[in-house]
Design an enzyme around this catalytic site. Structure first.
Site, PDB file in Angstrom:
ATOM      1  N   GLY A  44     -15.634   9.031 -20.538  1.00 56.45           N
ATOM      2  CA  GLY A  44     -14.796   8.010 -20.687  1.00 56.45           C
ATOM      3  C   GLY A  44     -15.054   7.019 -21.841  1.00 56.45           C
ATOM      4  N   ILE A  45     -14.494   5.809 -21.323  1.00 58.58           N
ATOM      5  CA  ILE A  45     -14.684   4.529 -22.377  1.00 58.58           C
ATOM      6  C   ILE A  45     -16.314   4.425 -22.559  1.00 58.58           C
ATOM      7  CG2 ILE A  45     -12.526   3.652 -22.301  1.00 58.58           C
ATOM      8  CD1 ILE A  45     -13.723   1.256 -20.553  1.00 58.58           C
ATOM      9  N   ASP A  92     -28.675   6.587 -10.535  1.00 59.24           N
ATOM     10  CA  ASP A  92     -27.758   6.440  -9.645  1.00 59.24           C
ATOM     11  C   ASP A  92     -27.328   5.146  -9.280  1.00 59.24           C
ATOM     12  OD1 ASP A  92     -25.720   6.702  -7.920  1.00 59.24           O
ATOM     13  OD2 ASP A  92     -26.812   8.159  -6.651  1.00 59.24           O
ATOM     14  N   SER A 174     -11.175  -5.329 -14.558  1.00 54.48           N
ATOM     15  CA  SER A 174     -10.016  -4.646 -14.880  1.00 54.48           C
ATOM     16  C   SER A 174      -8.939  -5.647 -14.601  1.00 54.48           C
ATOM     17  CB  SER A 174      -9.712  -3.627 -13.897  1.00 54.48           C
ATOM     18  OG  SER A 174      -8.629  -3.157 -13.721  1.00 54.48           O
ATOM     19  N   TYR A 196     -10.122  -0.303   5.497  1.00 57.82           N
ATOM     20  CA  TYR A 196     -10.190   0.242   4.064  1.00 57.82           C
ATOM     21  C   TYR A 196      -8.849   0.467   3.346  1.00 57.82           C
ATOM     22  CZ  TYR A 196     -12.371   2.686   0.181  1.00 57.82           C
ATOM     23  OH  TYR A 196     -12.829   3.036  -1.116  1.00 57.82           O
TER      24      TYR A 196
END
Length: 326
Positions: A44-45, A92, A174, A196
């Protein structure tokens, strides 16, 4: 002009718009003296950001969950640019012990760090807990980056002081941050599966990205450090991060609401990150939020200084309660 090349603003302060690409905003810039870490650079980006920084001469470290996947990305980037200075290291981001190990390894094997781009993220996944027992989106998108930044900050400050080159910390947030009210400094609530909601959890983590950058900026300014911290919205790009969503529903509902075309290409999506990392006009700017390579105004909650301090303290408490080894 094509549907997806709708300009954000004519005559914008930076001279760039939503149709600008990462290569365009860094054209002519020599970054051969810089070292950068880009999380989420395996696709991706993030991958495009790493590609363009390397194209401009920077040494780029690519953290990857597995060395195998990271080496595949390195090989594909070297095919395009055989002179690229790329280093793959295992990490990770959802595991605090893995972040710890990465930072120790990097700090011992690299003299300088000029740019840290906290780009990696997951979006609206089904409910899961991280290895450290924290809701996975919050753990990956915010807490892993919070720890990584803290562990690399000494190196970044020392680099800026020694070289005289301003350090840059960039959090990729975002527009979704606007959906979060910030009322969540409670691990039991974050980890409550019955409460959730995937998109709400994503929005919470993206608000945290901005609050983190703002509070970090405040602390760095108090110290008189020559390291800047900013955040950004890259635009809406269809990449692997949206694999859990019905993207057509999301795109067209947002387009109907906002009355504008939304989608960007991956090169356009990486533009604001690369602008903040390398462009000379992004020097001496800190604690700001950017959209389409121009300063923008985030939500009221994202500008709440008390909320930023509270998030910082909450994040530190989570790190203390985790199983991470010192």
């Amino acid at each position: 002009m094509g549907l997806w090349n709708w300009p954000w603003k004519a005559g914008s302060p930076s001279g760039f718009s939503s149709s600008s690409t990462a290569e365009e905003v860094t054209e002519g810039i020599d970054a051969s003296h810089l070292t950068a870490i880009v999380t989420g650079a395996t696709n991706g980006i993030g991958k495009e950001t790493a590609r363009v920084l390397a194209l401009r001469g920077a040494k780029v470290i690519i953290p990857s969950r597995t060395m195998e996947s990271g080496m595949k990305v390195k090989e594909s980037l070297l095919e395009q640019n055989p002179d690229a200075k790329l280093q793959v290291m295992e990490m990770d981001l959802s595991s605090l012990s893995s972040v710890d190990a990465f930072a120790r390894s990097f700090n011992s094997s690299n003299k300088h760090l000029n740019i840290l781009i906290n780009n990696a993220g997951i979006m609206a996944c089904p409910f899961q807990l991280s290895r450290d027992g924290i809701e996975l989106q919050f753990a990956t998108n915010h807490l892993g980056h919070f720890l990584l930044t803290n562990l690399l900050l000494k190196k970044m400050k020392a680099t800026a002081k020694e070289t005289g080159i301003q350090g840059k910390i960039i959090n990729v947030s975002s527009l979704a941050h606007r959906r979060s009210d910030g009322a969540w400094f409670d691990l039991d609530k974050i980890n409550d599966k019955s409460r959730y909601k995937p998109v709400a959890a994503y929005s919470r983590s993206k608000l945290a990205n901005i609050l983190h950058a703002n509070e970090l900026s405040r602390r760095l300014q108090e110290e008189g450090s020559n390291v800047m911290a900013n955040s950004l919205h890259p635009g809406m790009i269809i990449t692997n991060i949206a694999r859990y969503l019905n993207i057509n529903v999301v795109v067209f509902s947002l387009a109907a609401t906002l009355g504008k075309p939304l989608l960007k290409s991956i090169p356009q999506g990486a533009a604001t990150t690369c602008y903040l990392a390398l462009h000379p006009n992004a020097t001496n700017i800190t604690g700001k939020y950017f959209v389409n390579c121009n300063e923008a105004t985030p939500s009221l909650k994202a500008r709440d200084k008390a909320l930023g301090k509270g998030l910082w303290e909450f994040s530190e408490e989570l790190l203390k309660r985790s199983s991470r080894q010192p």
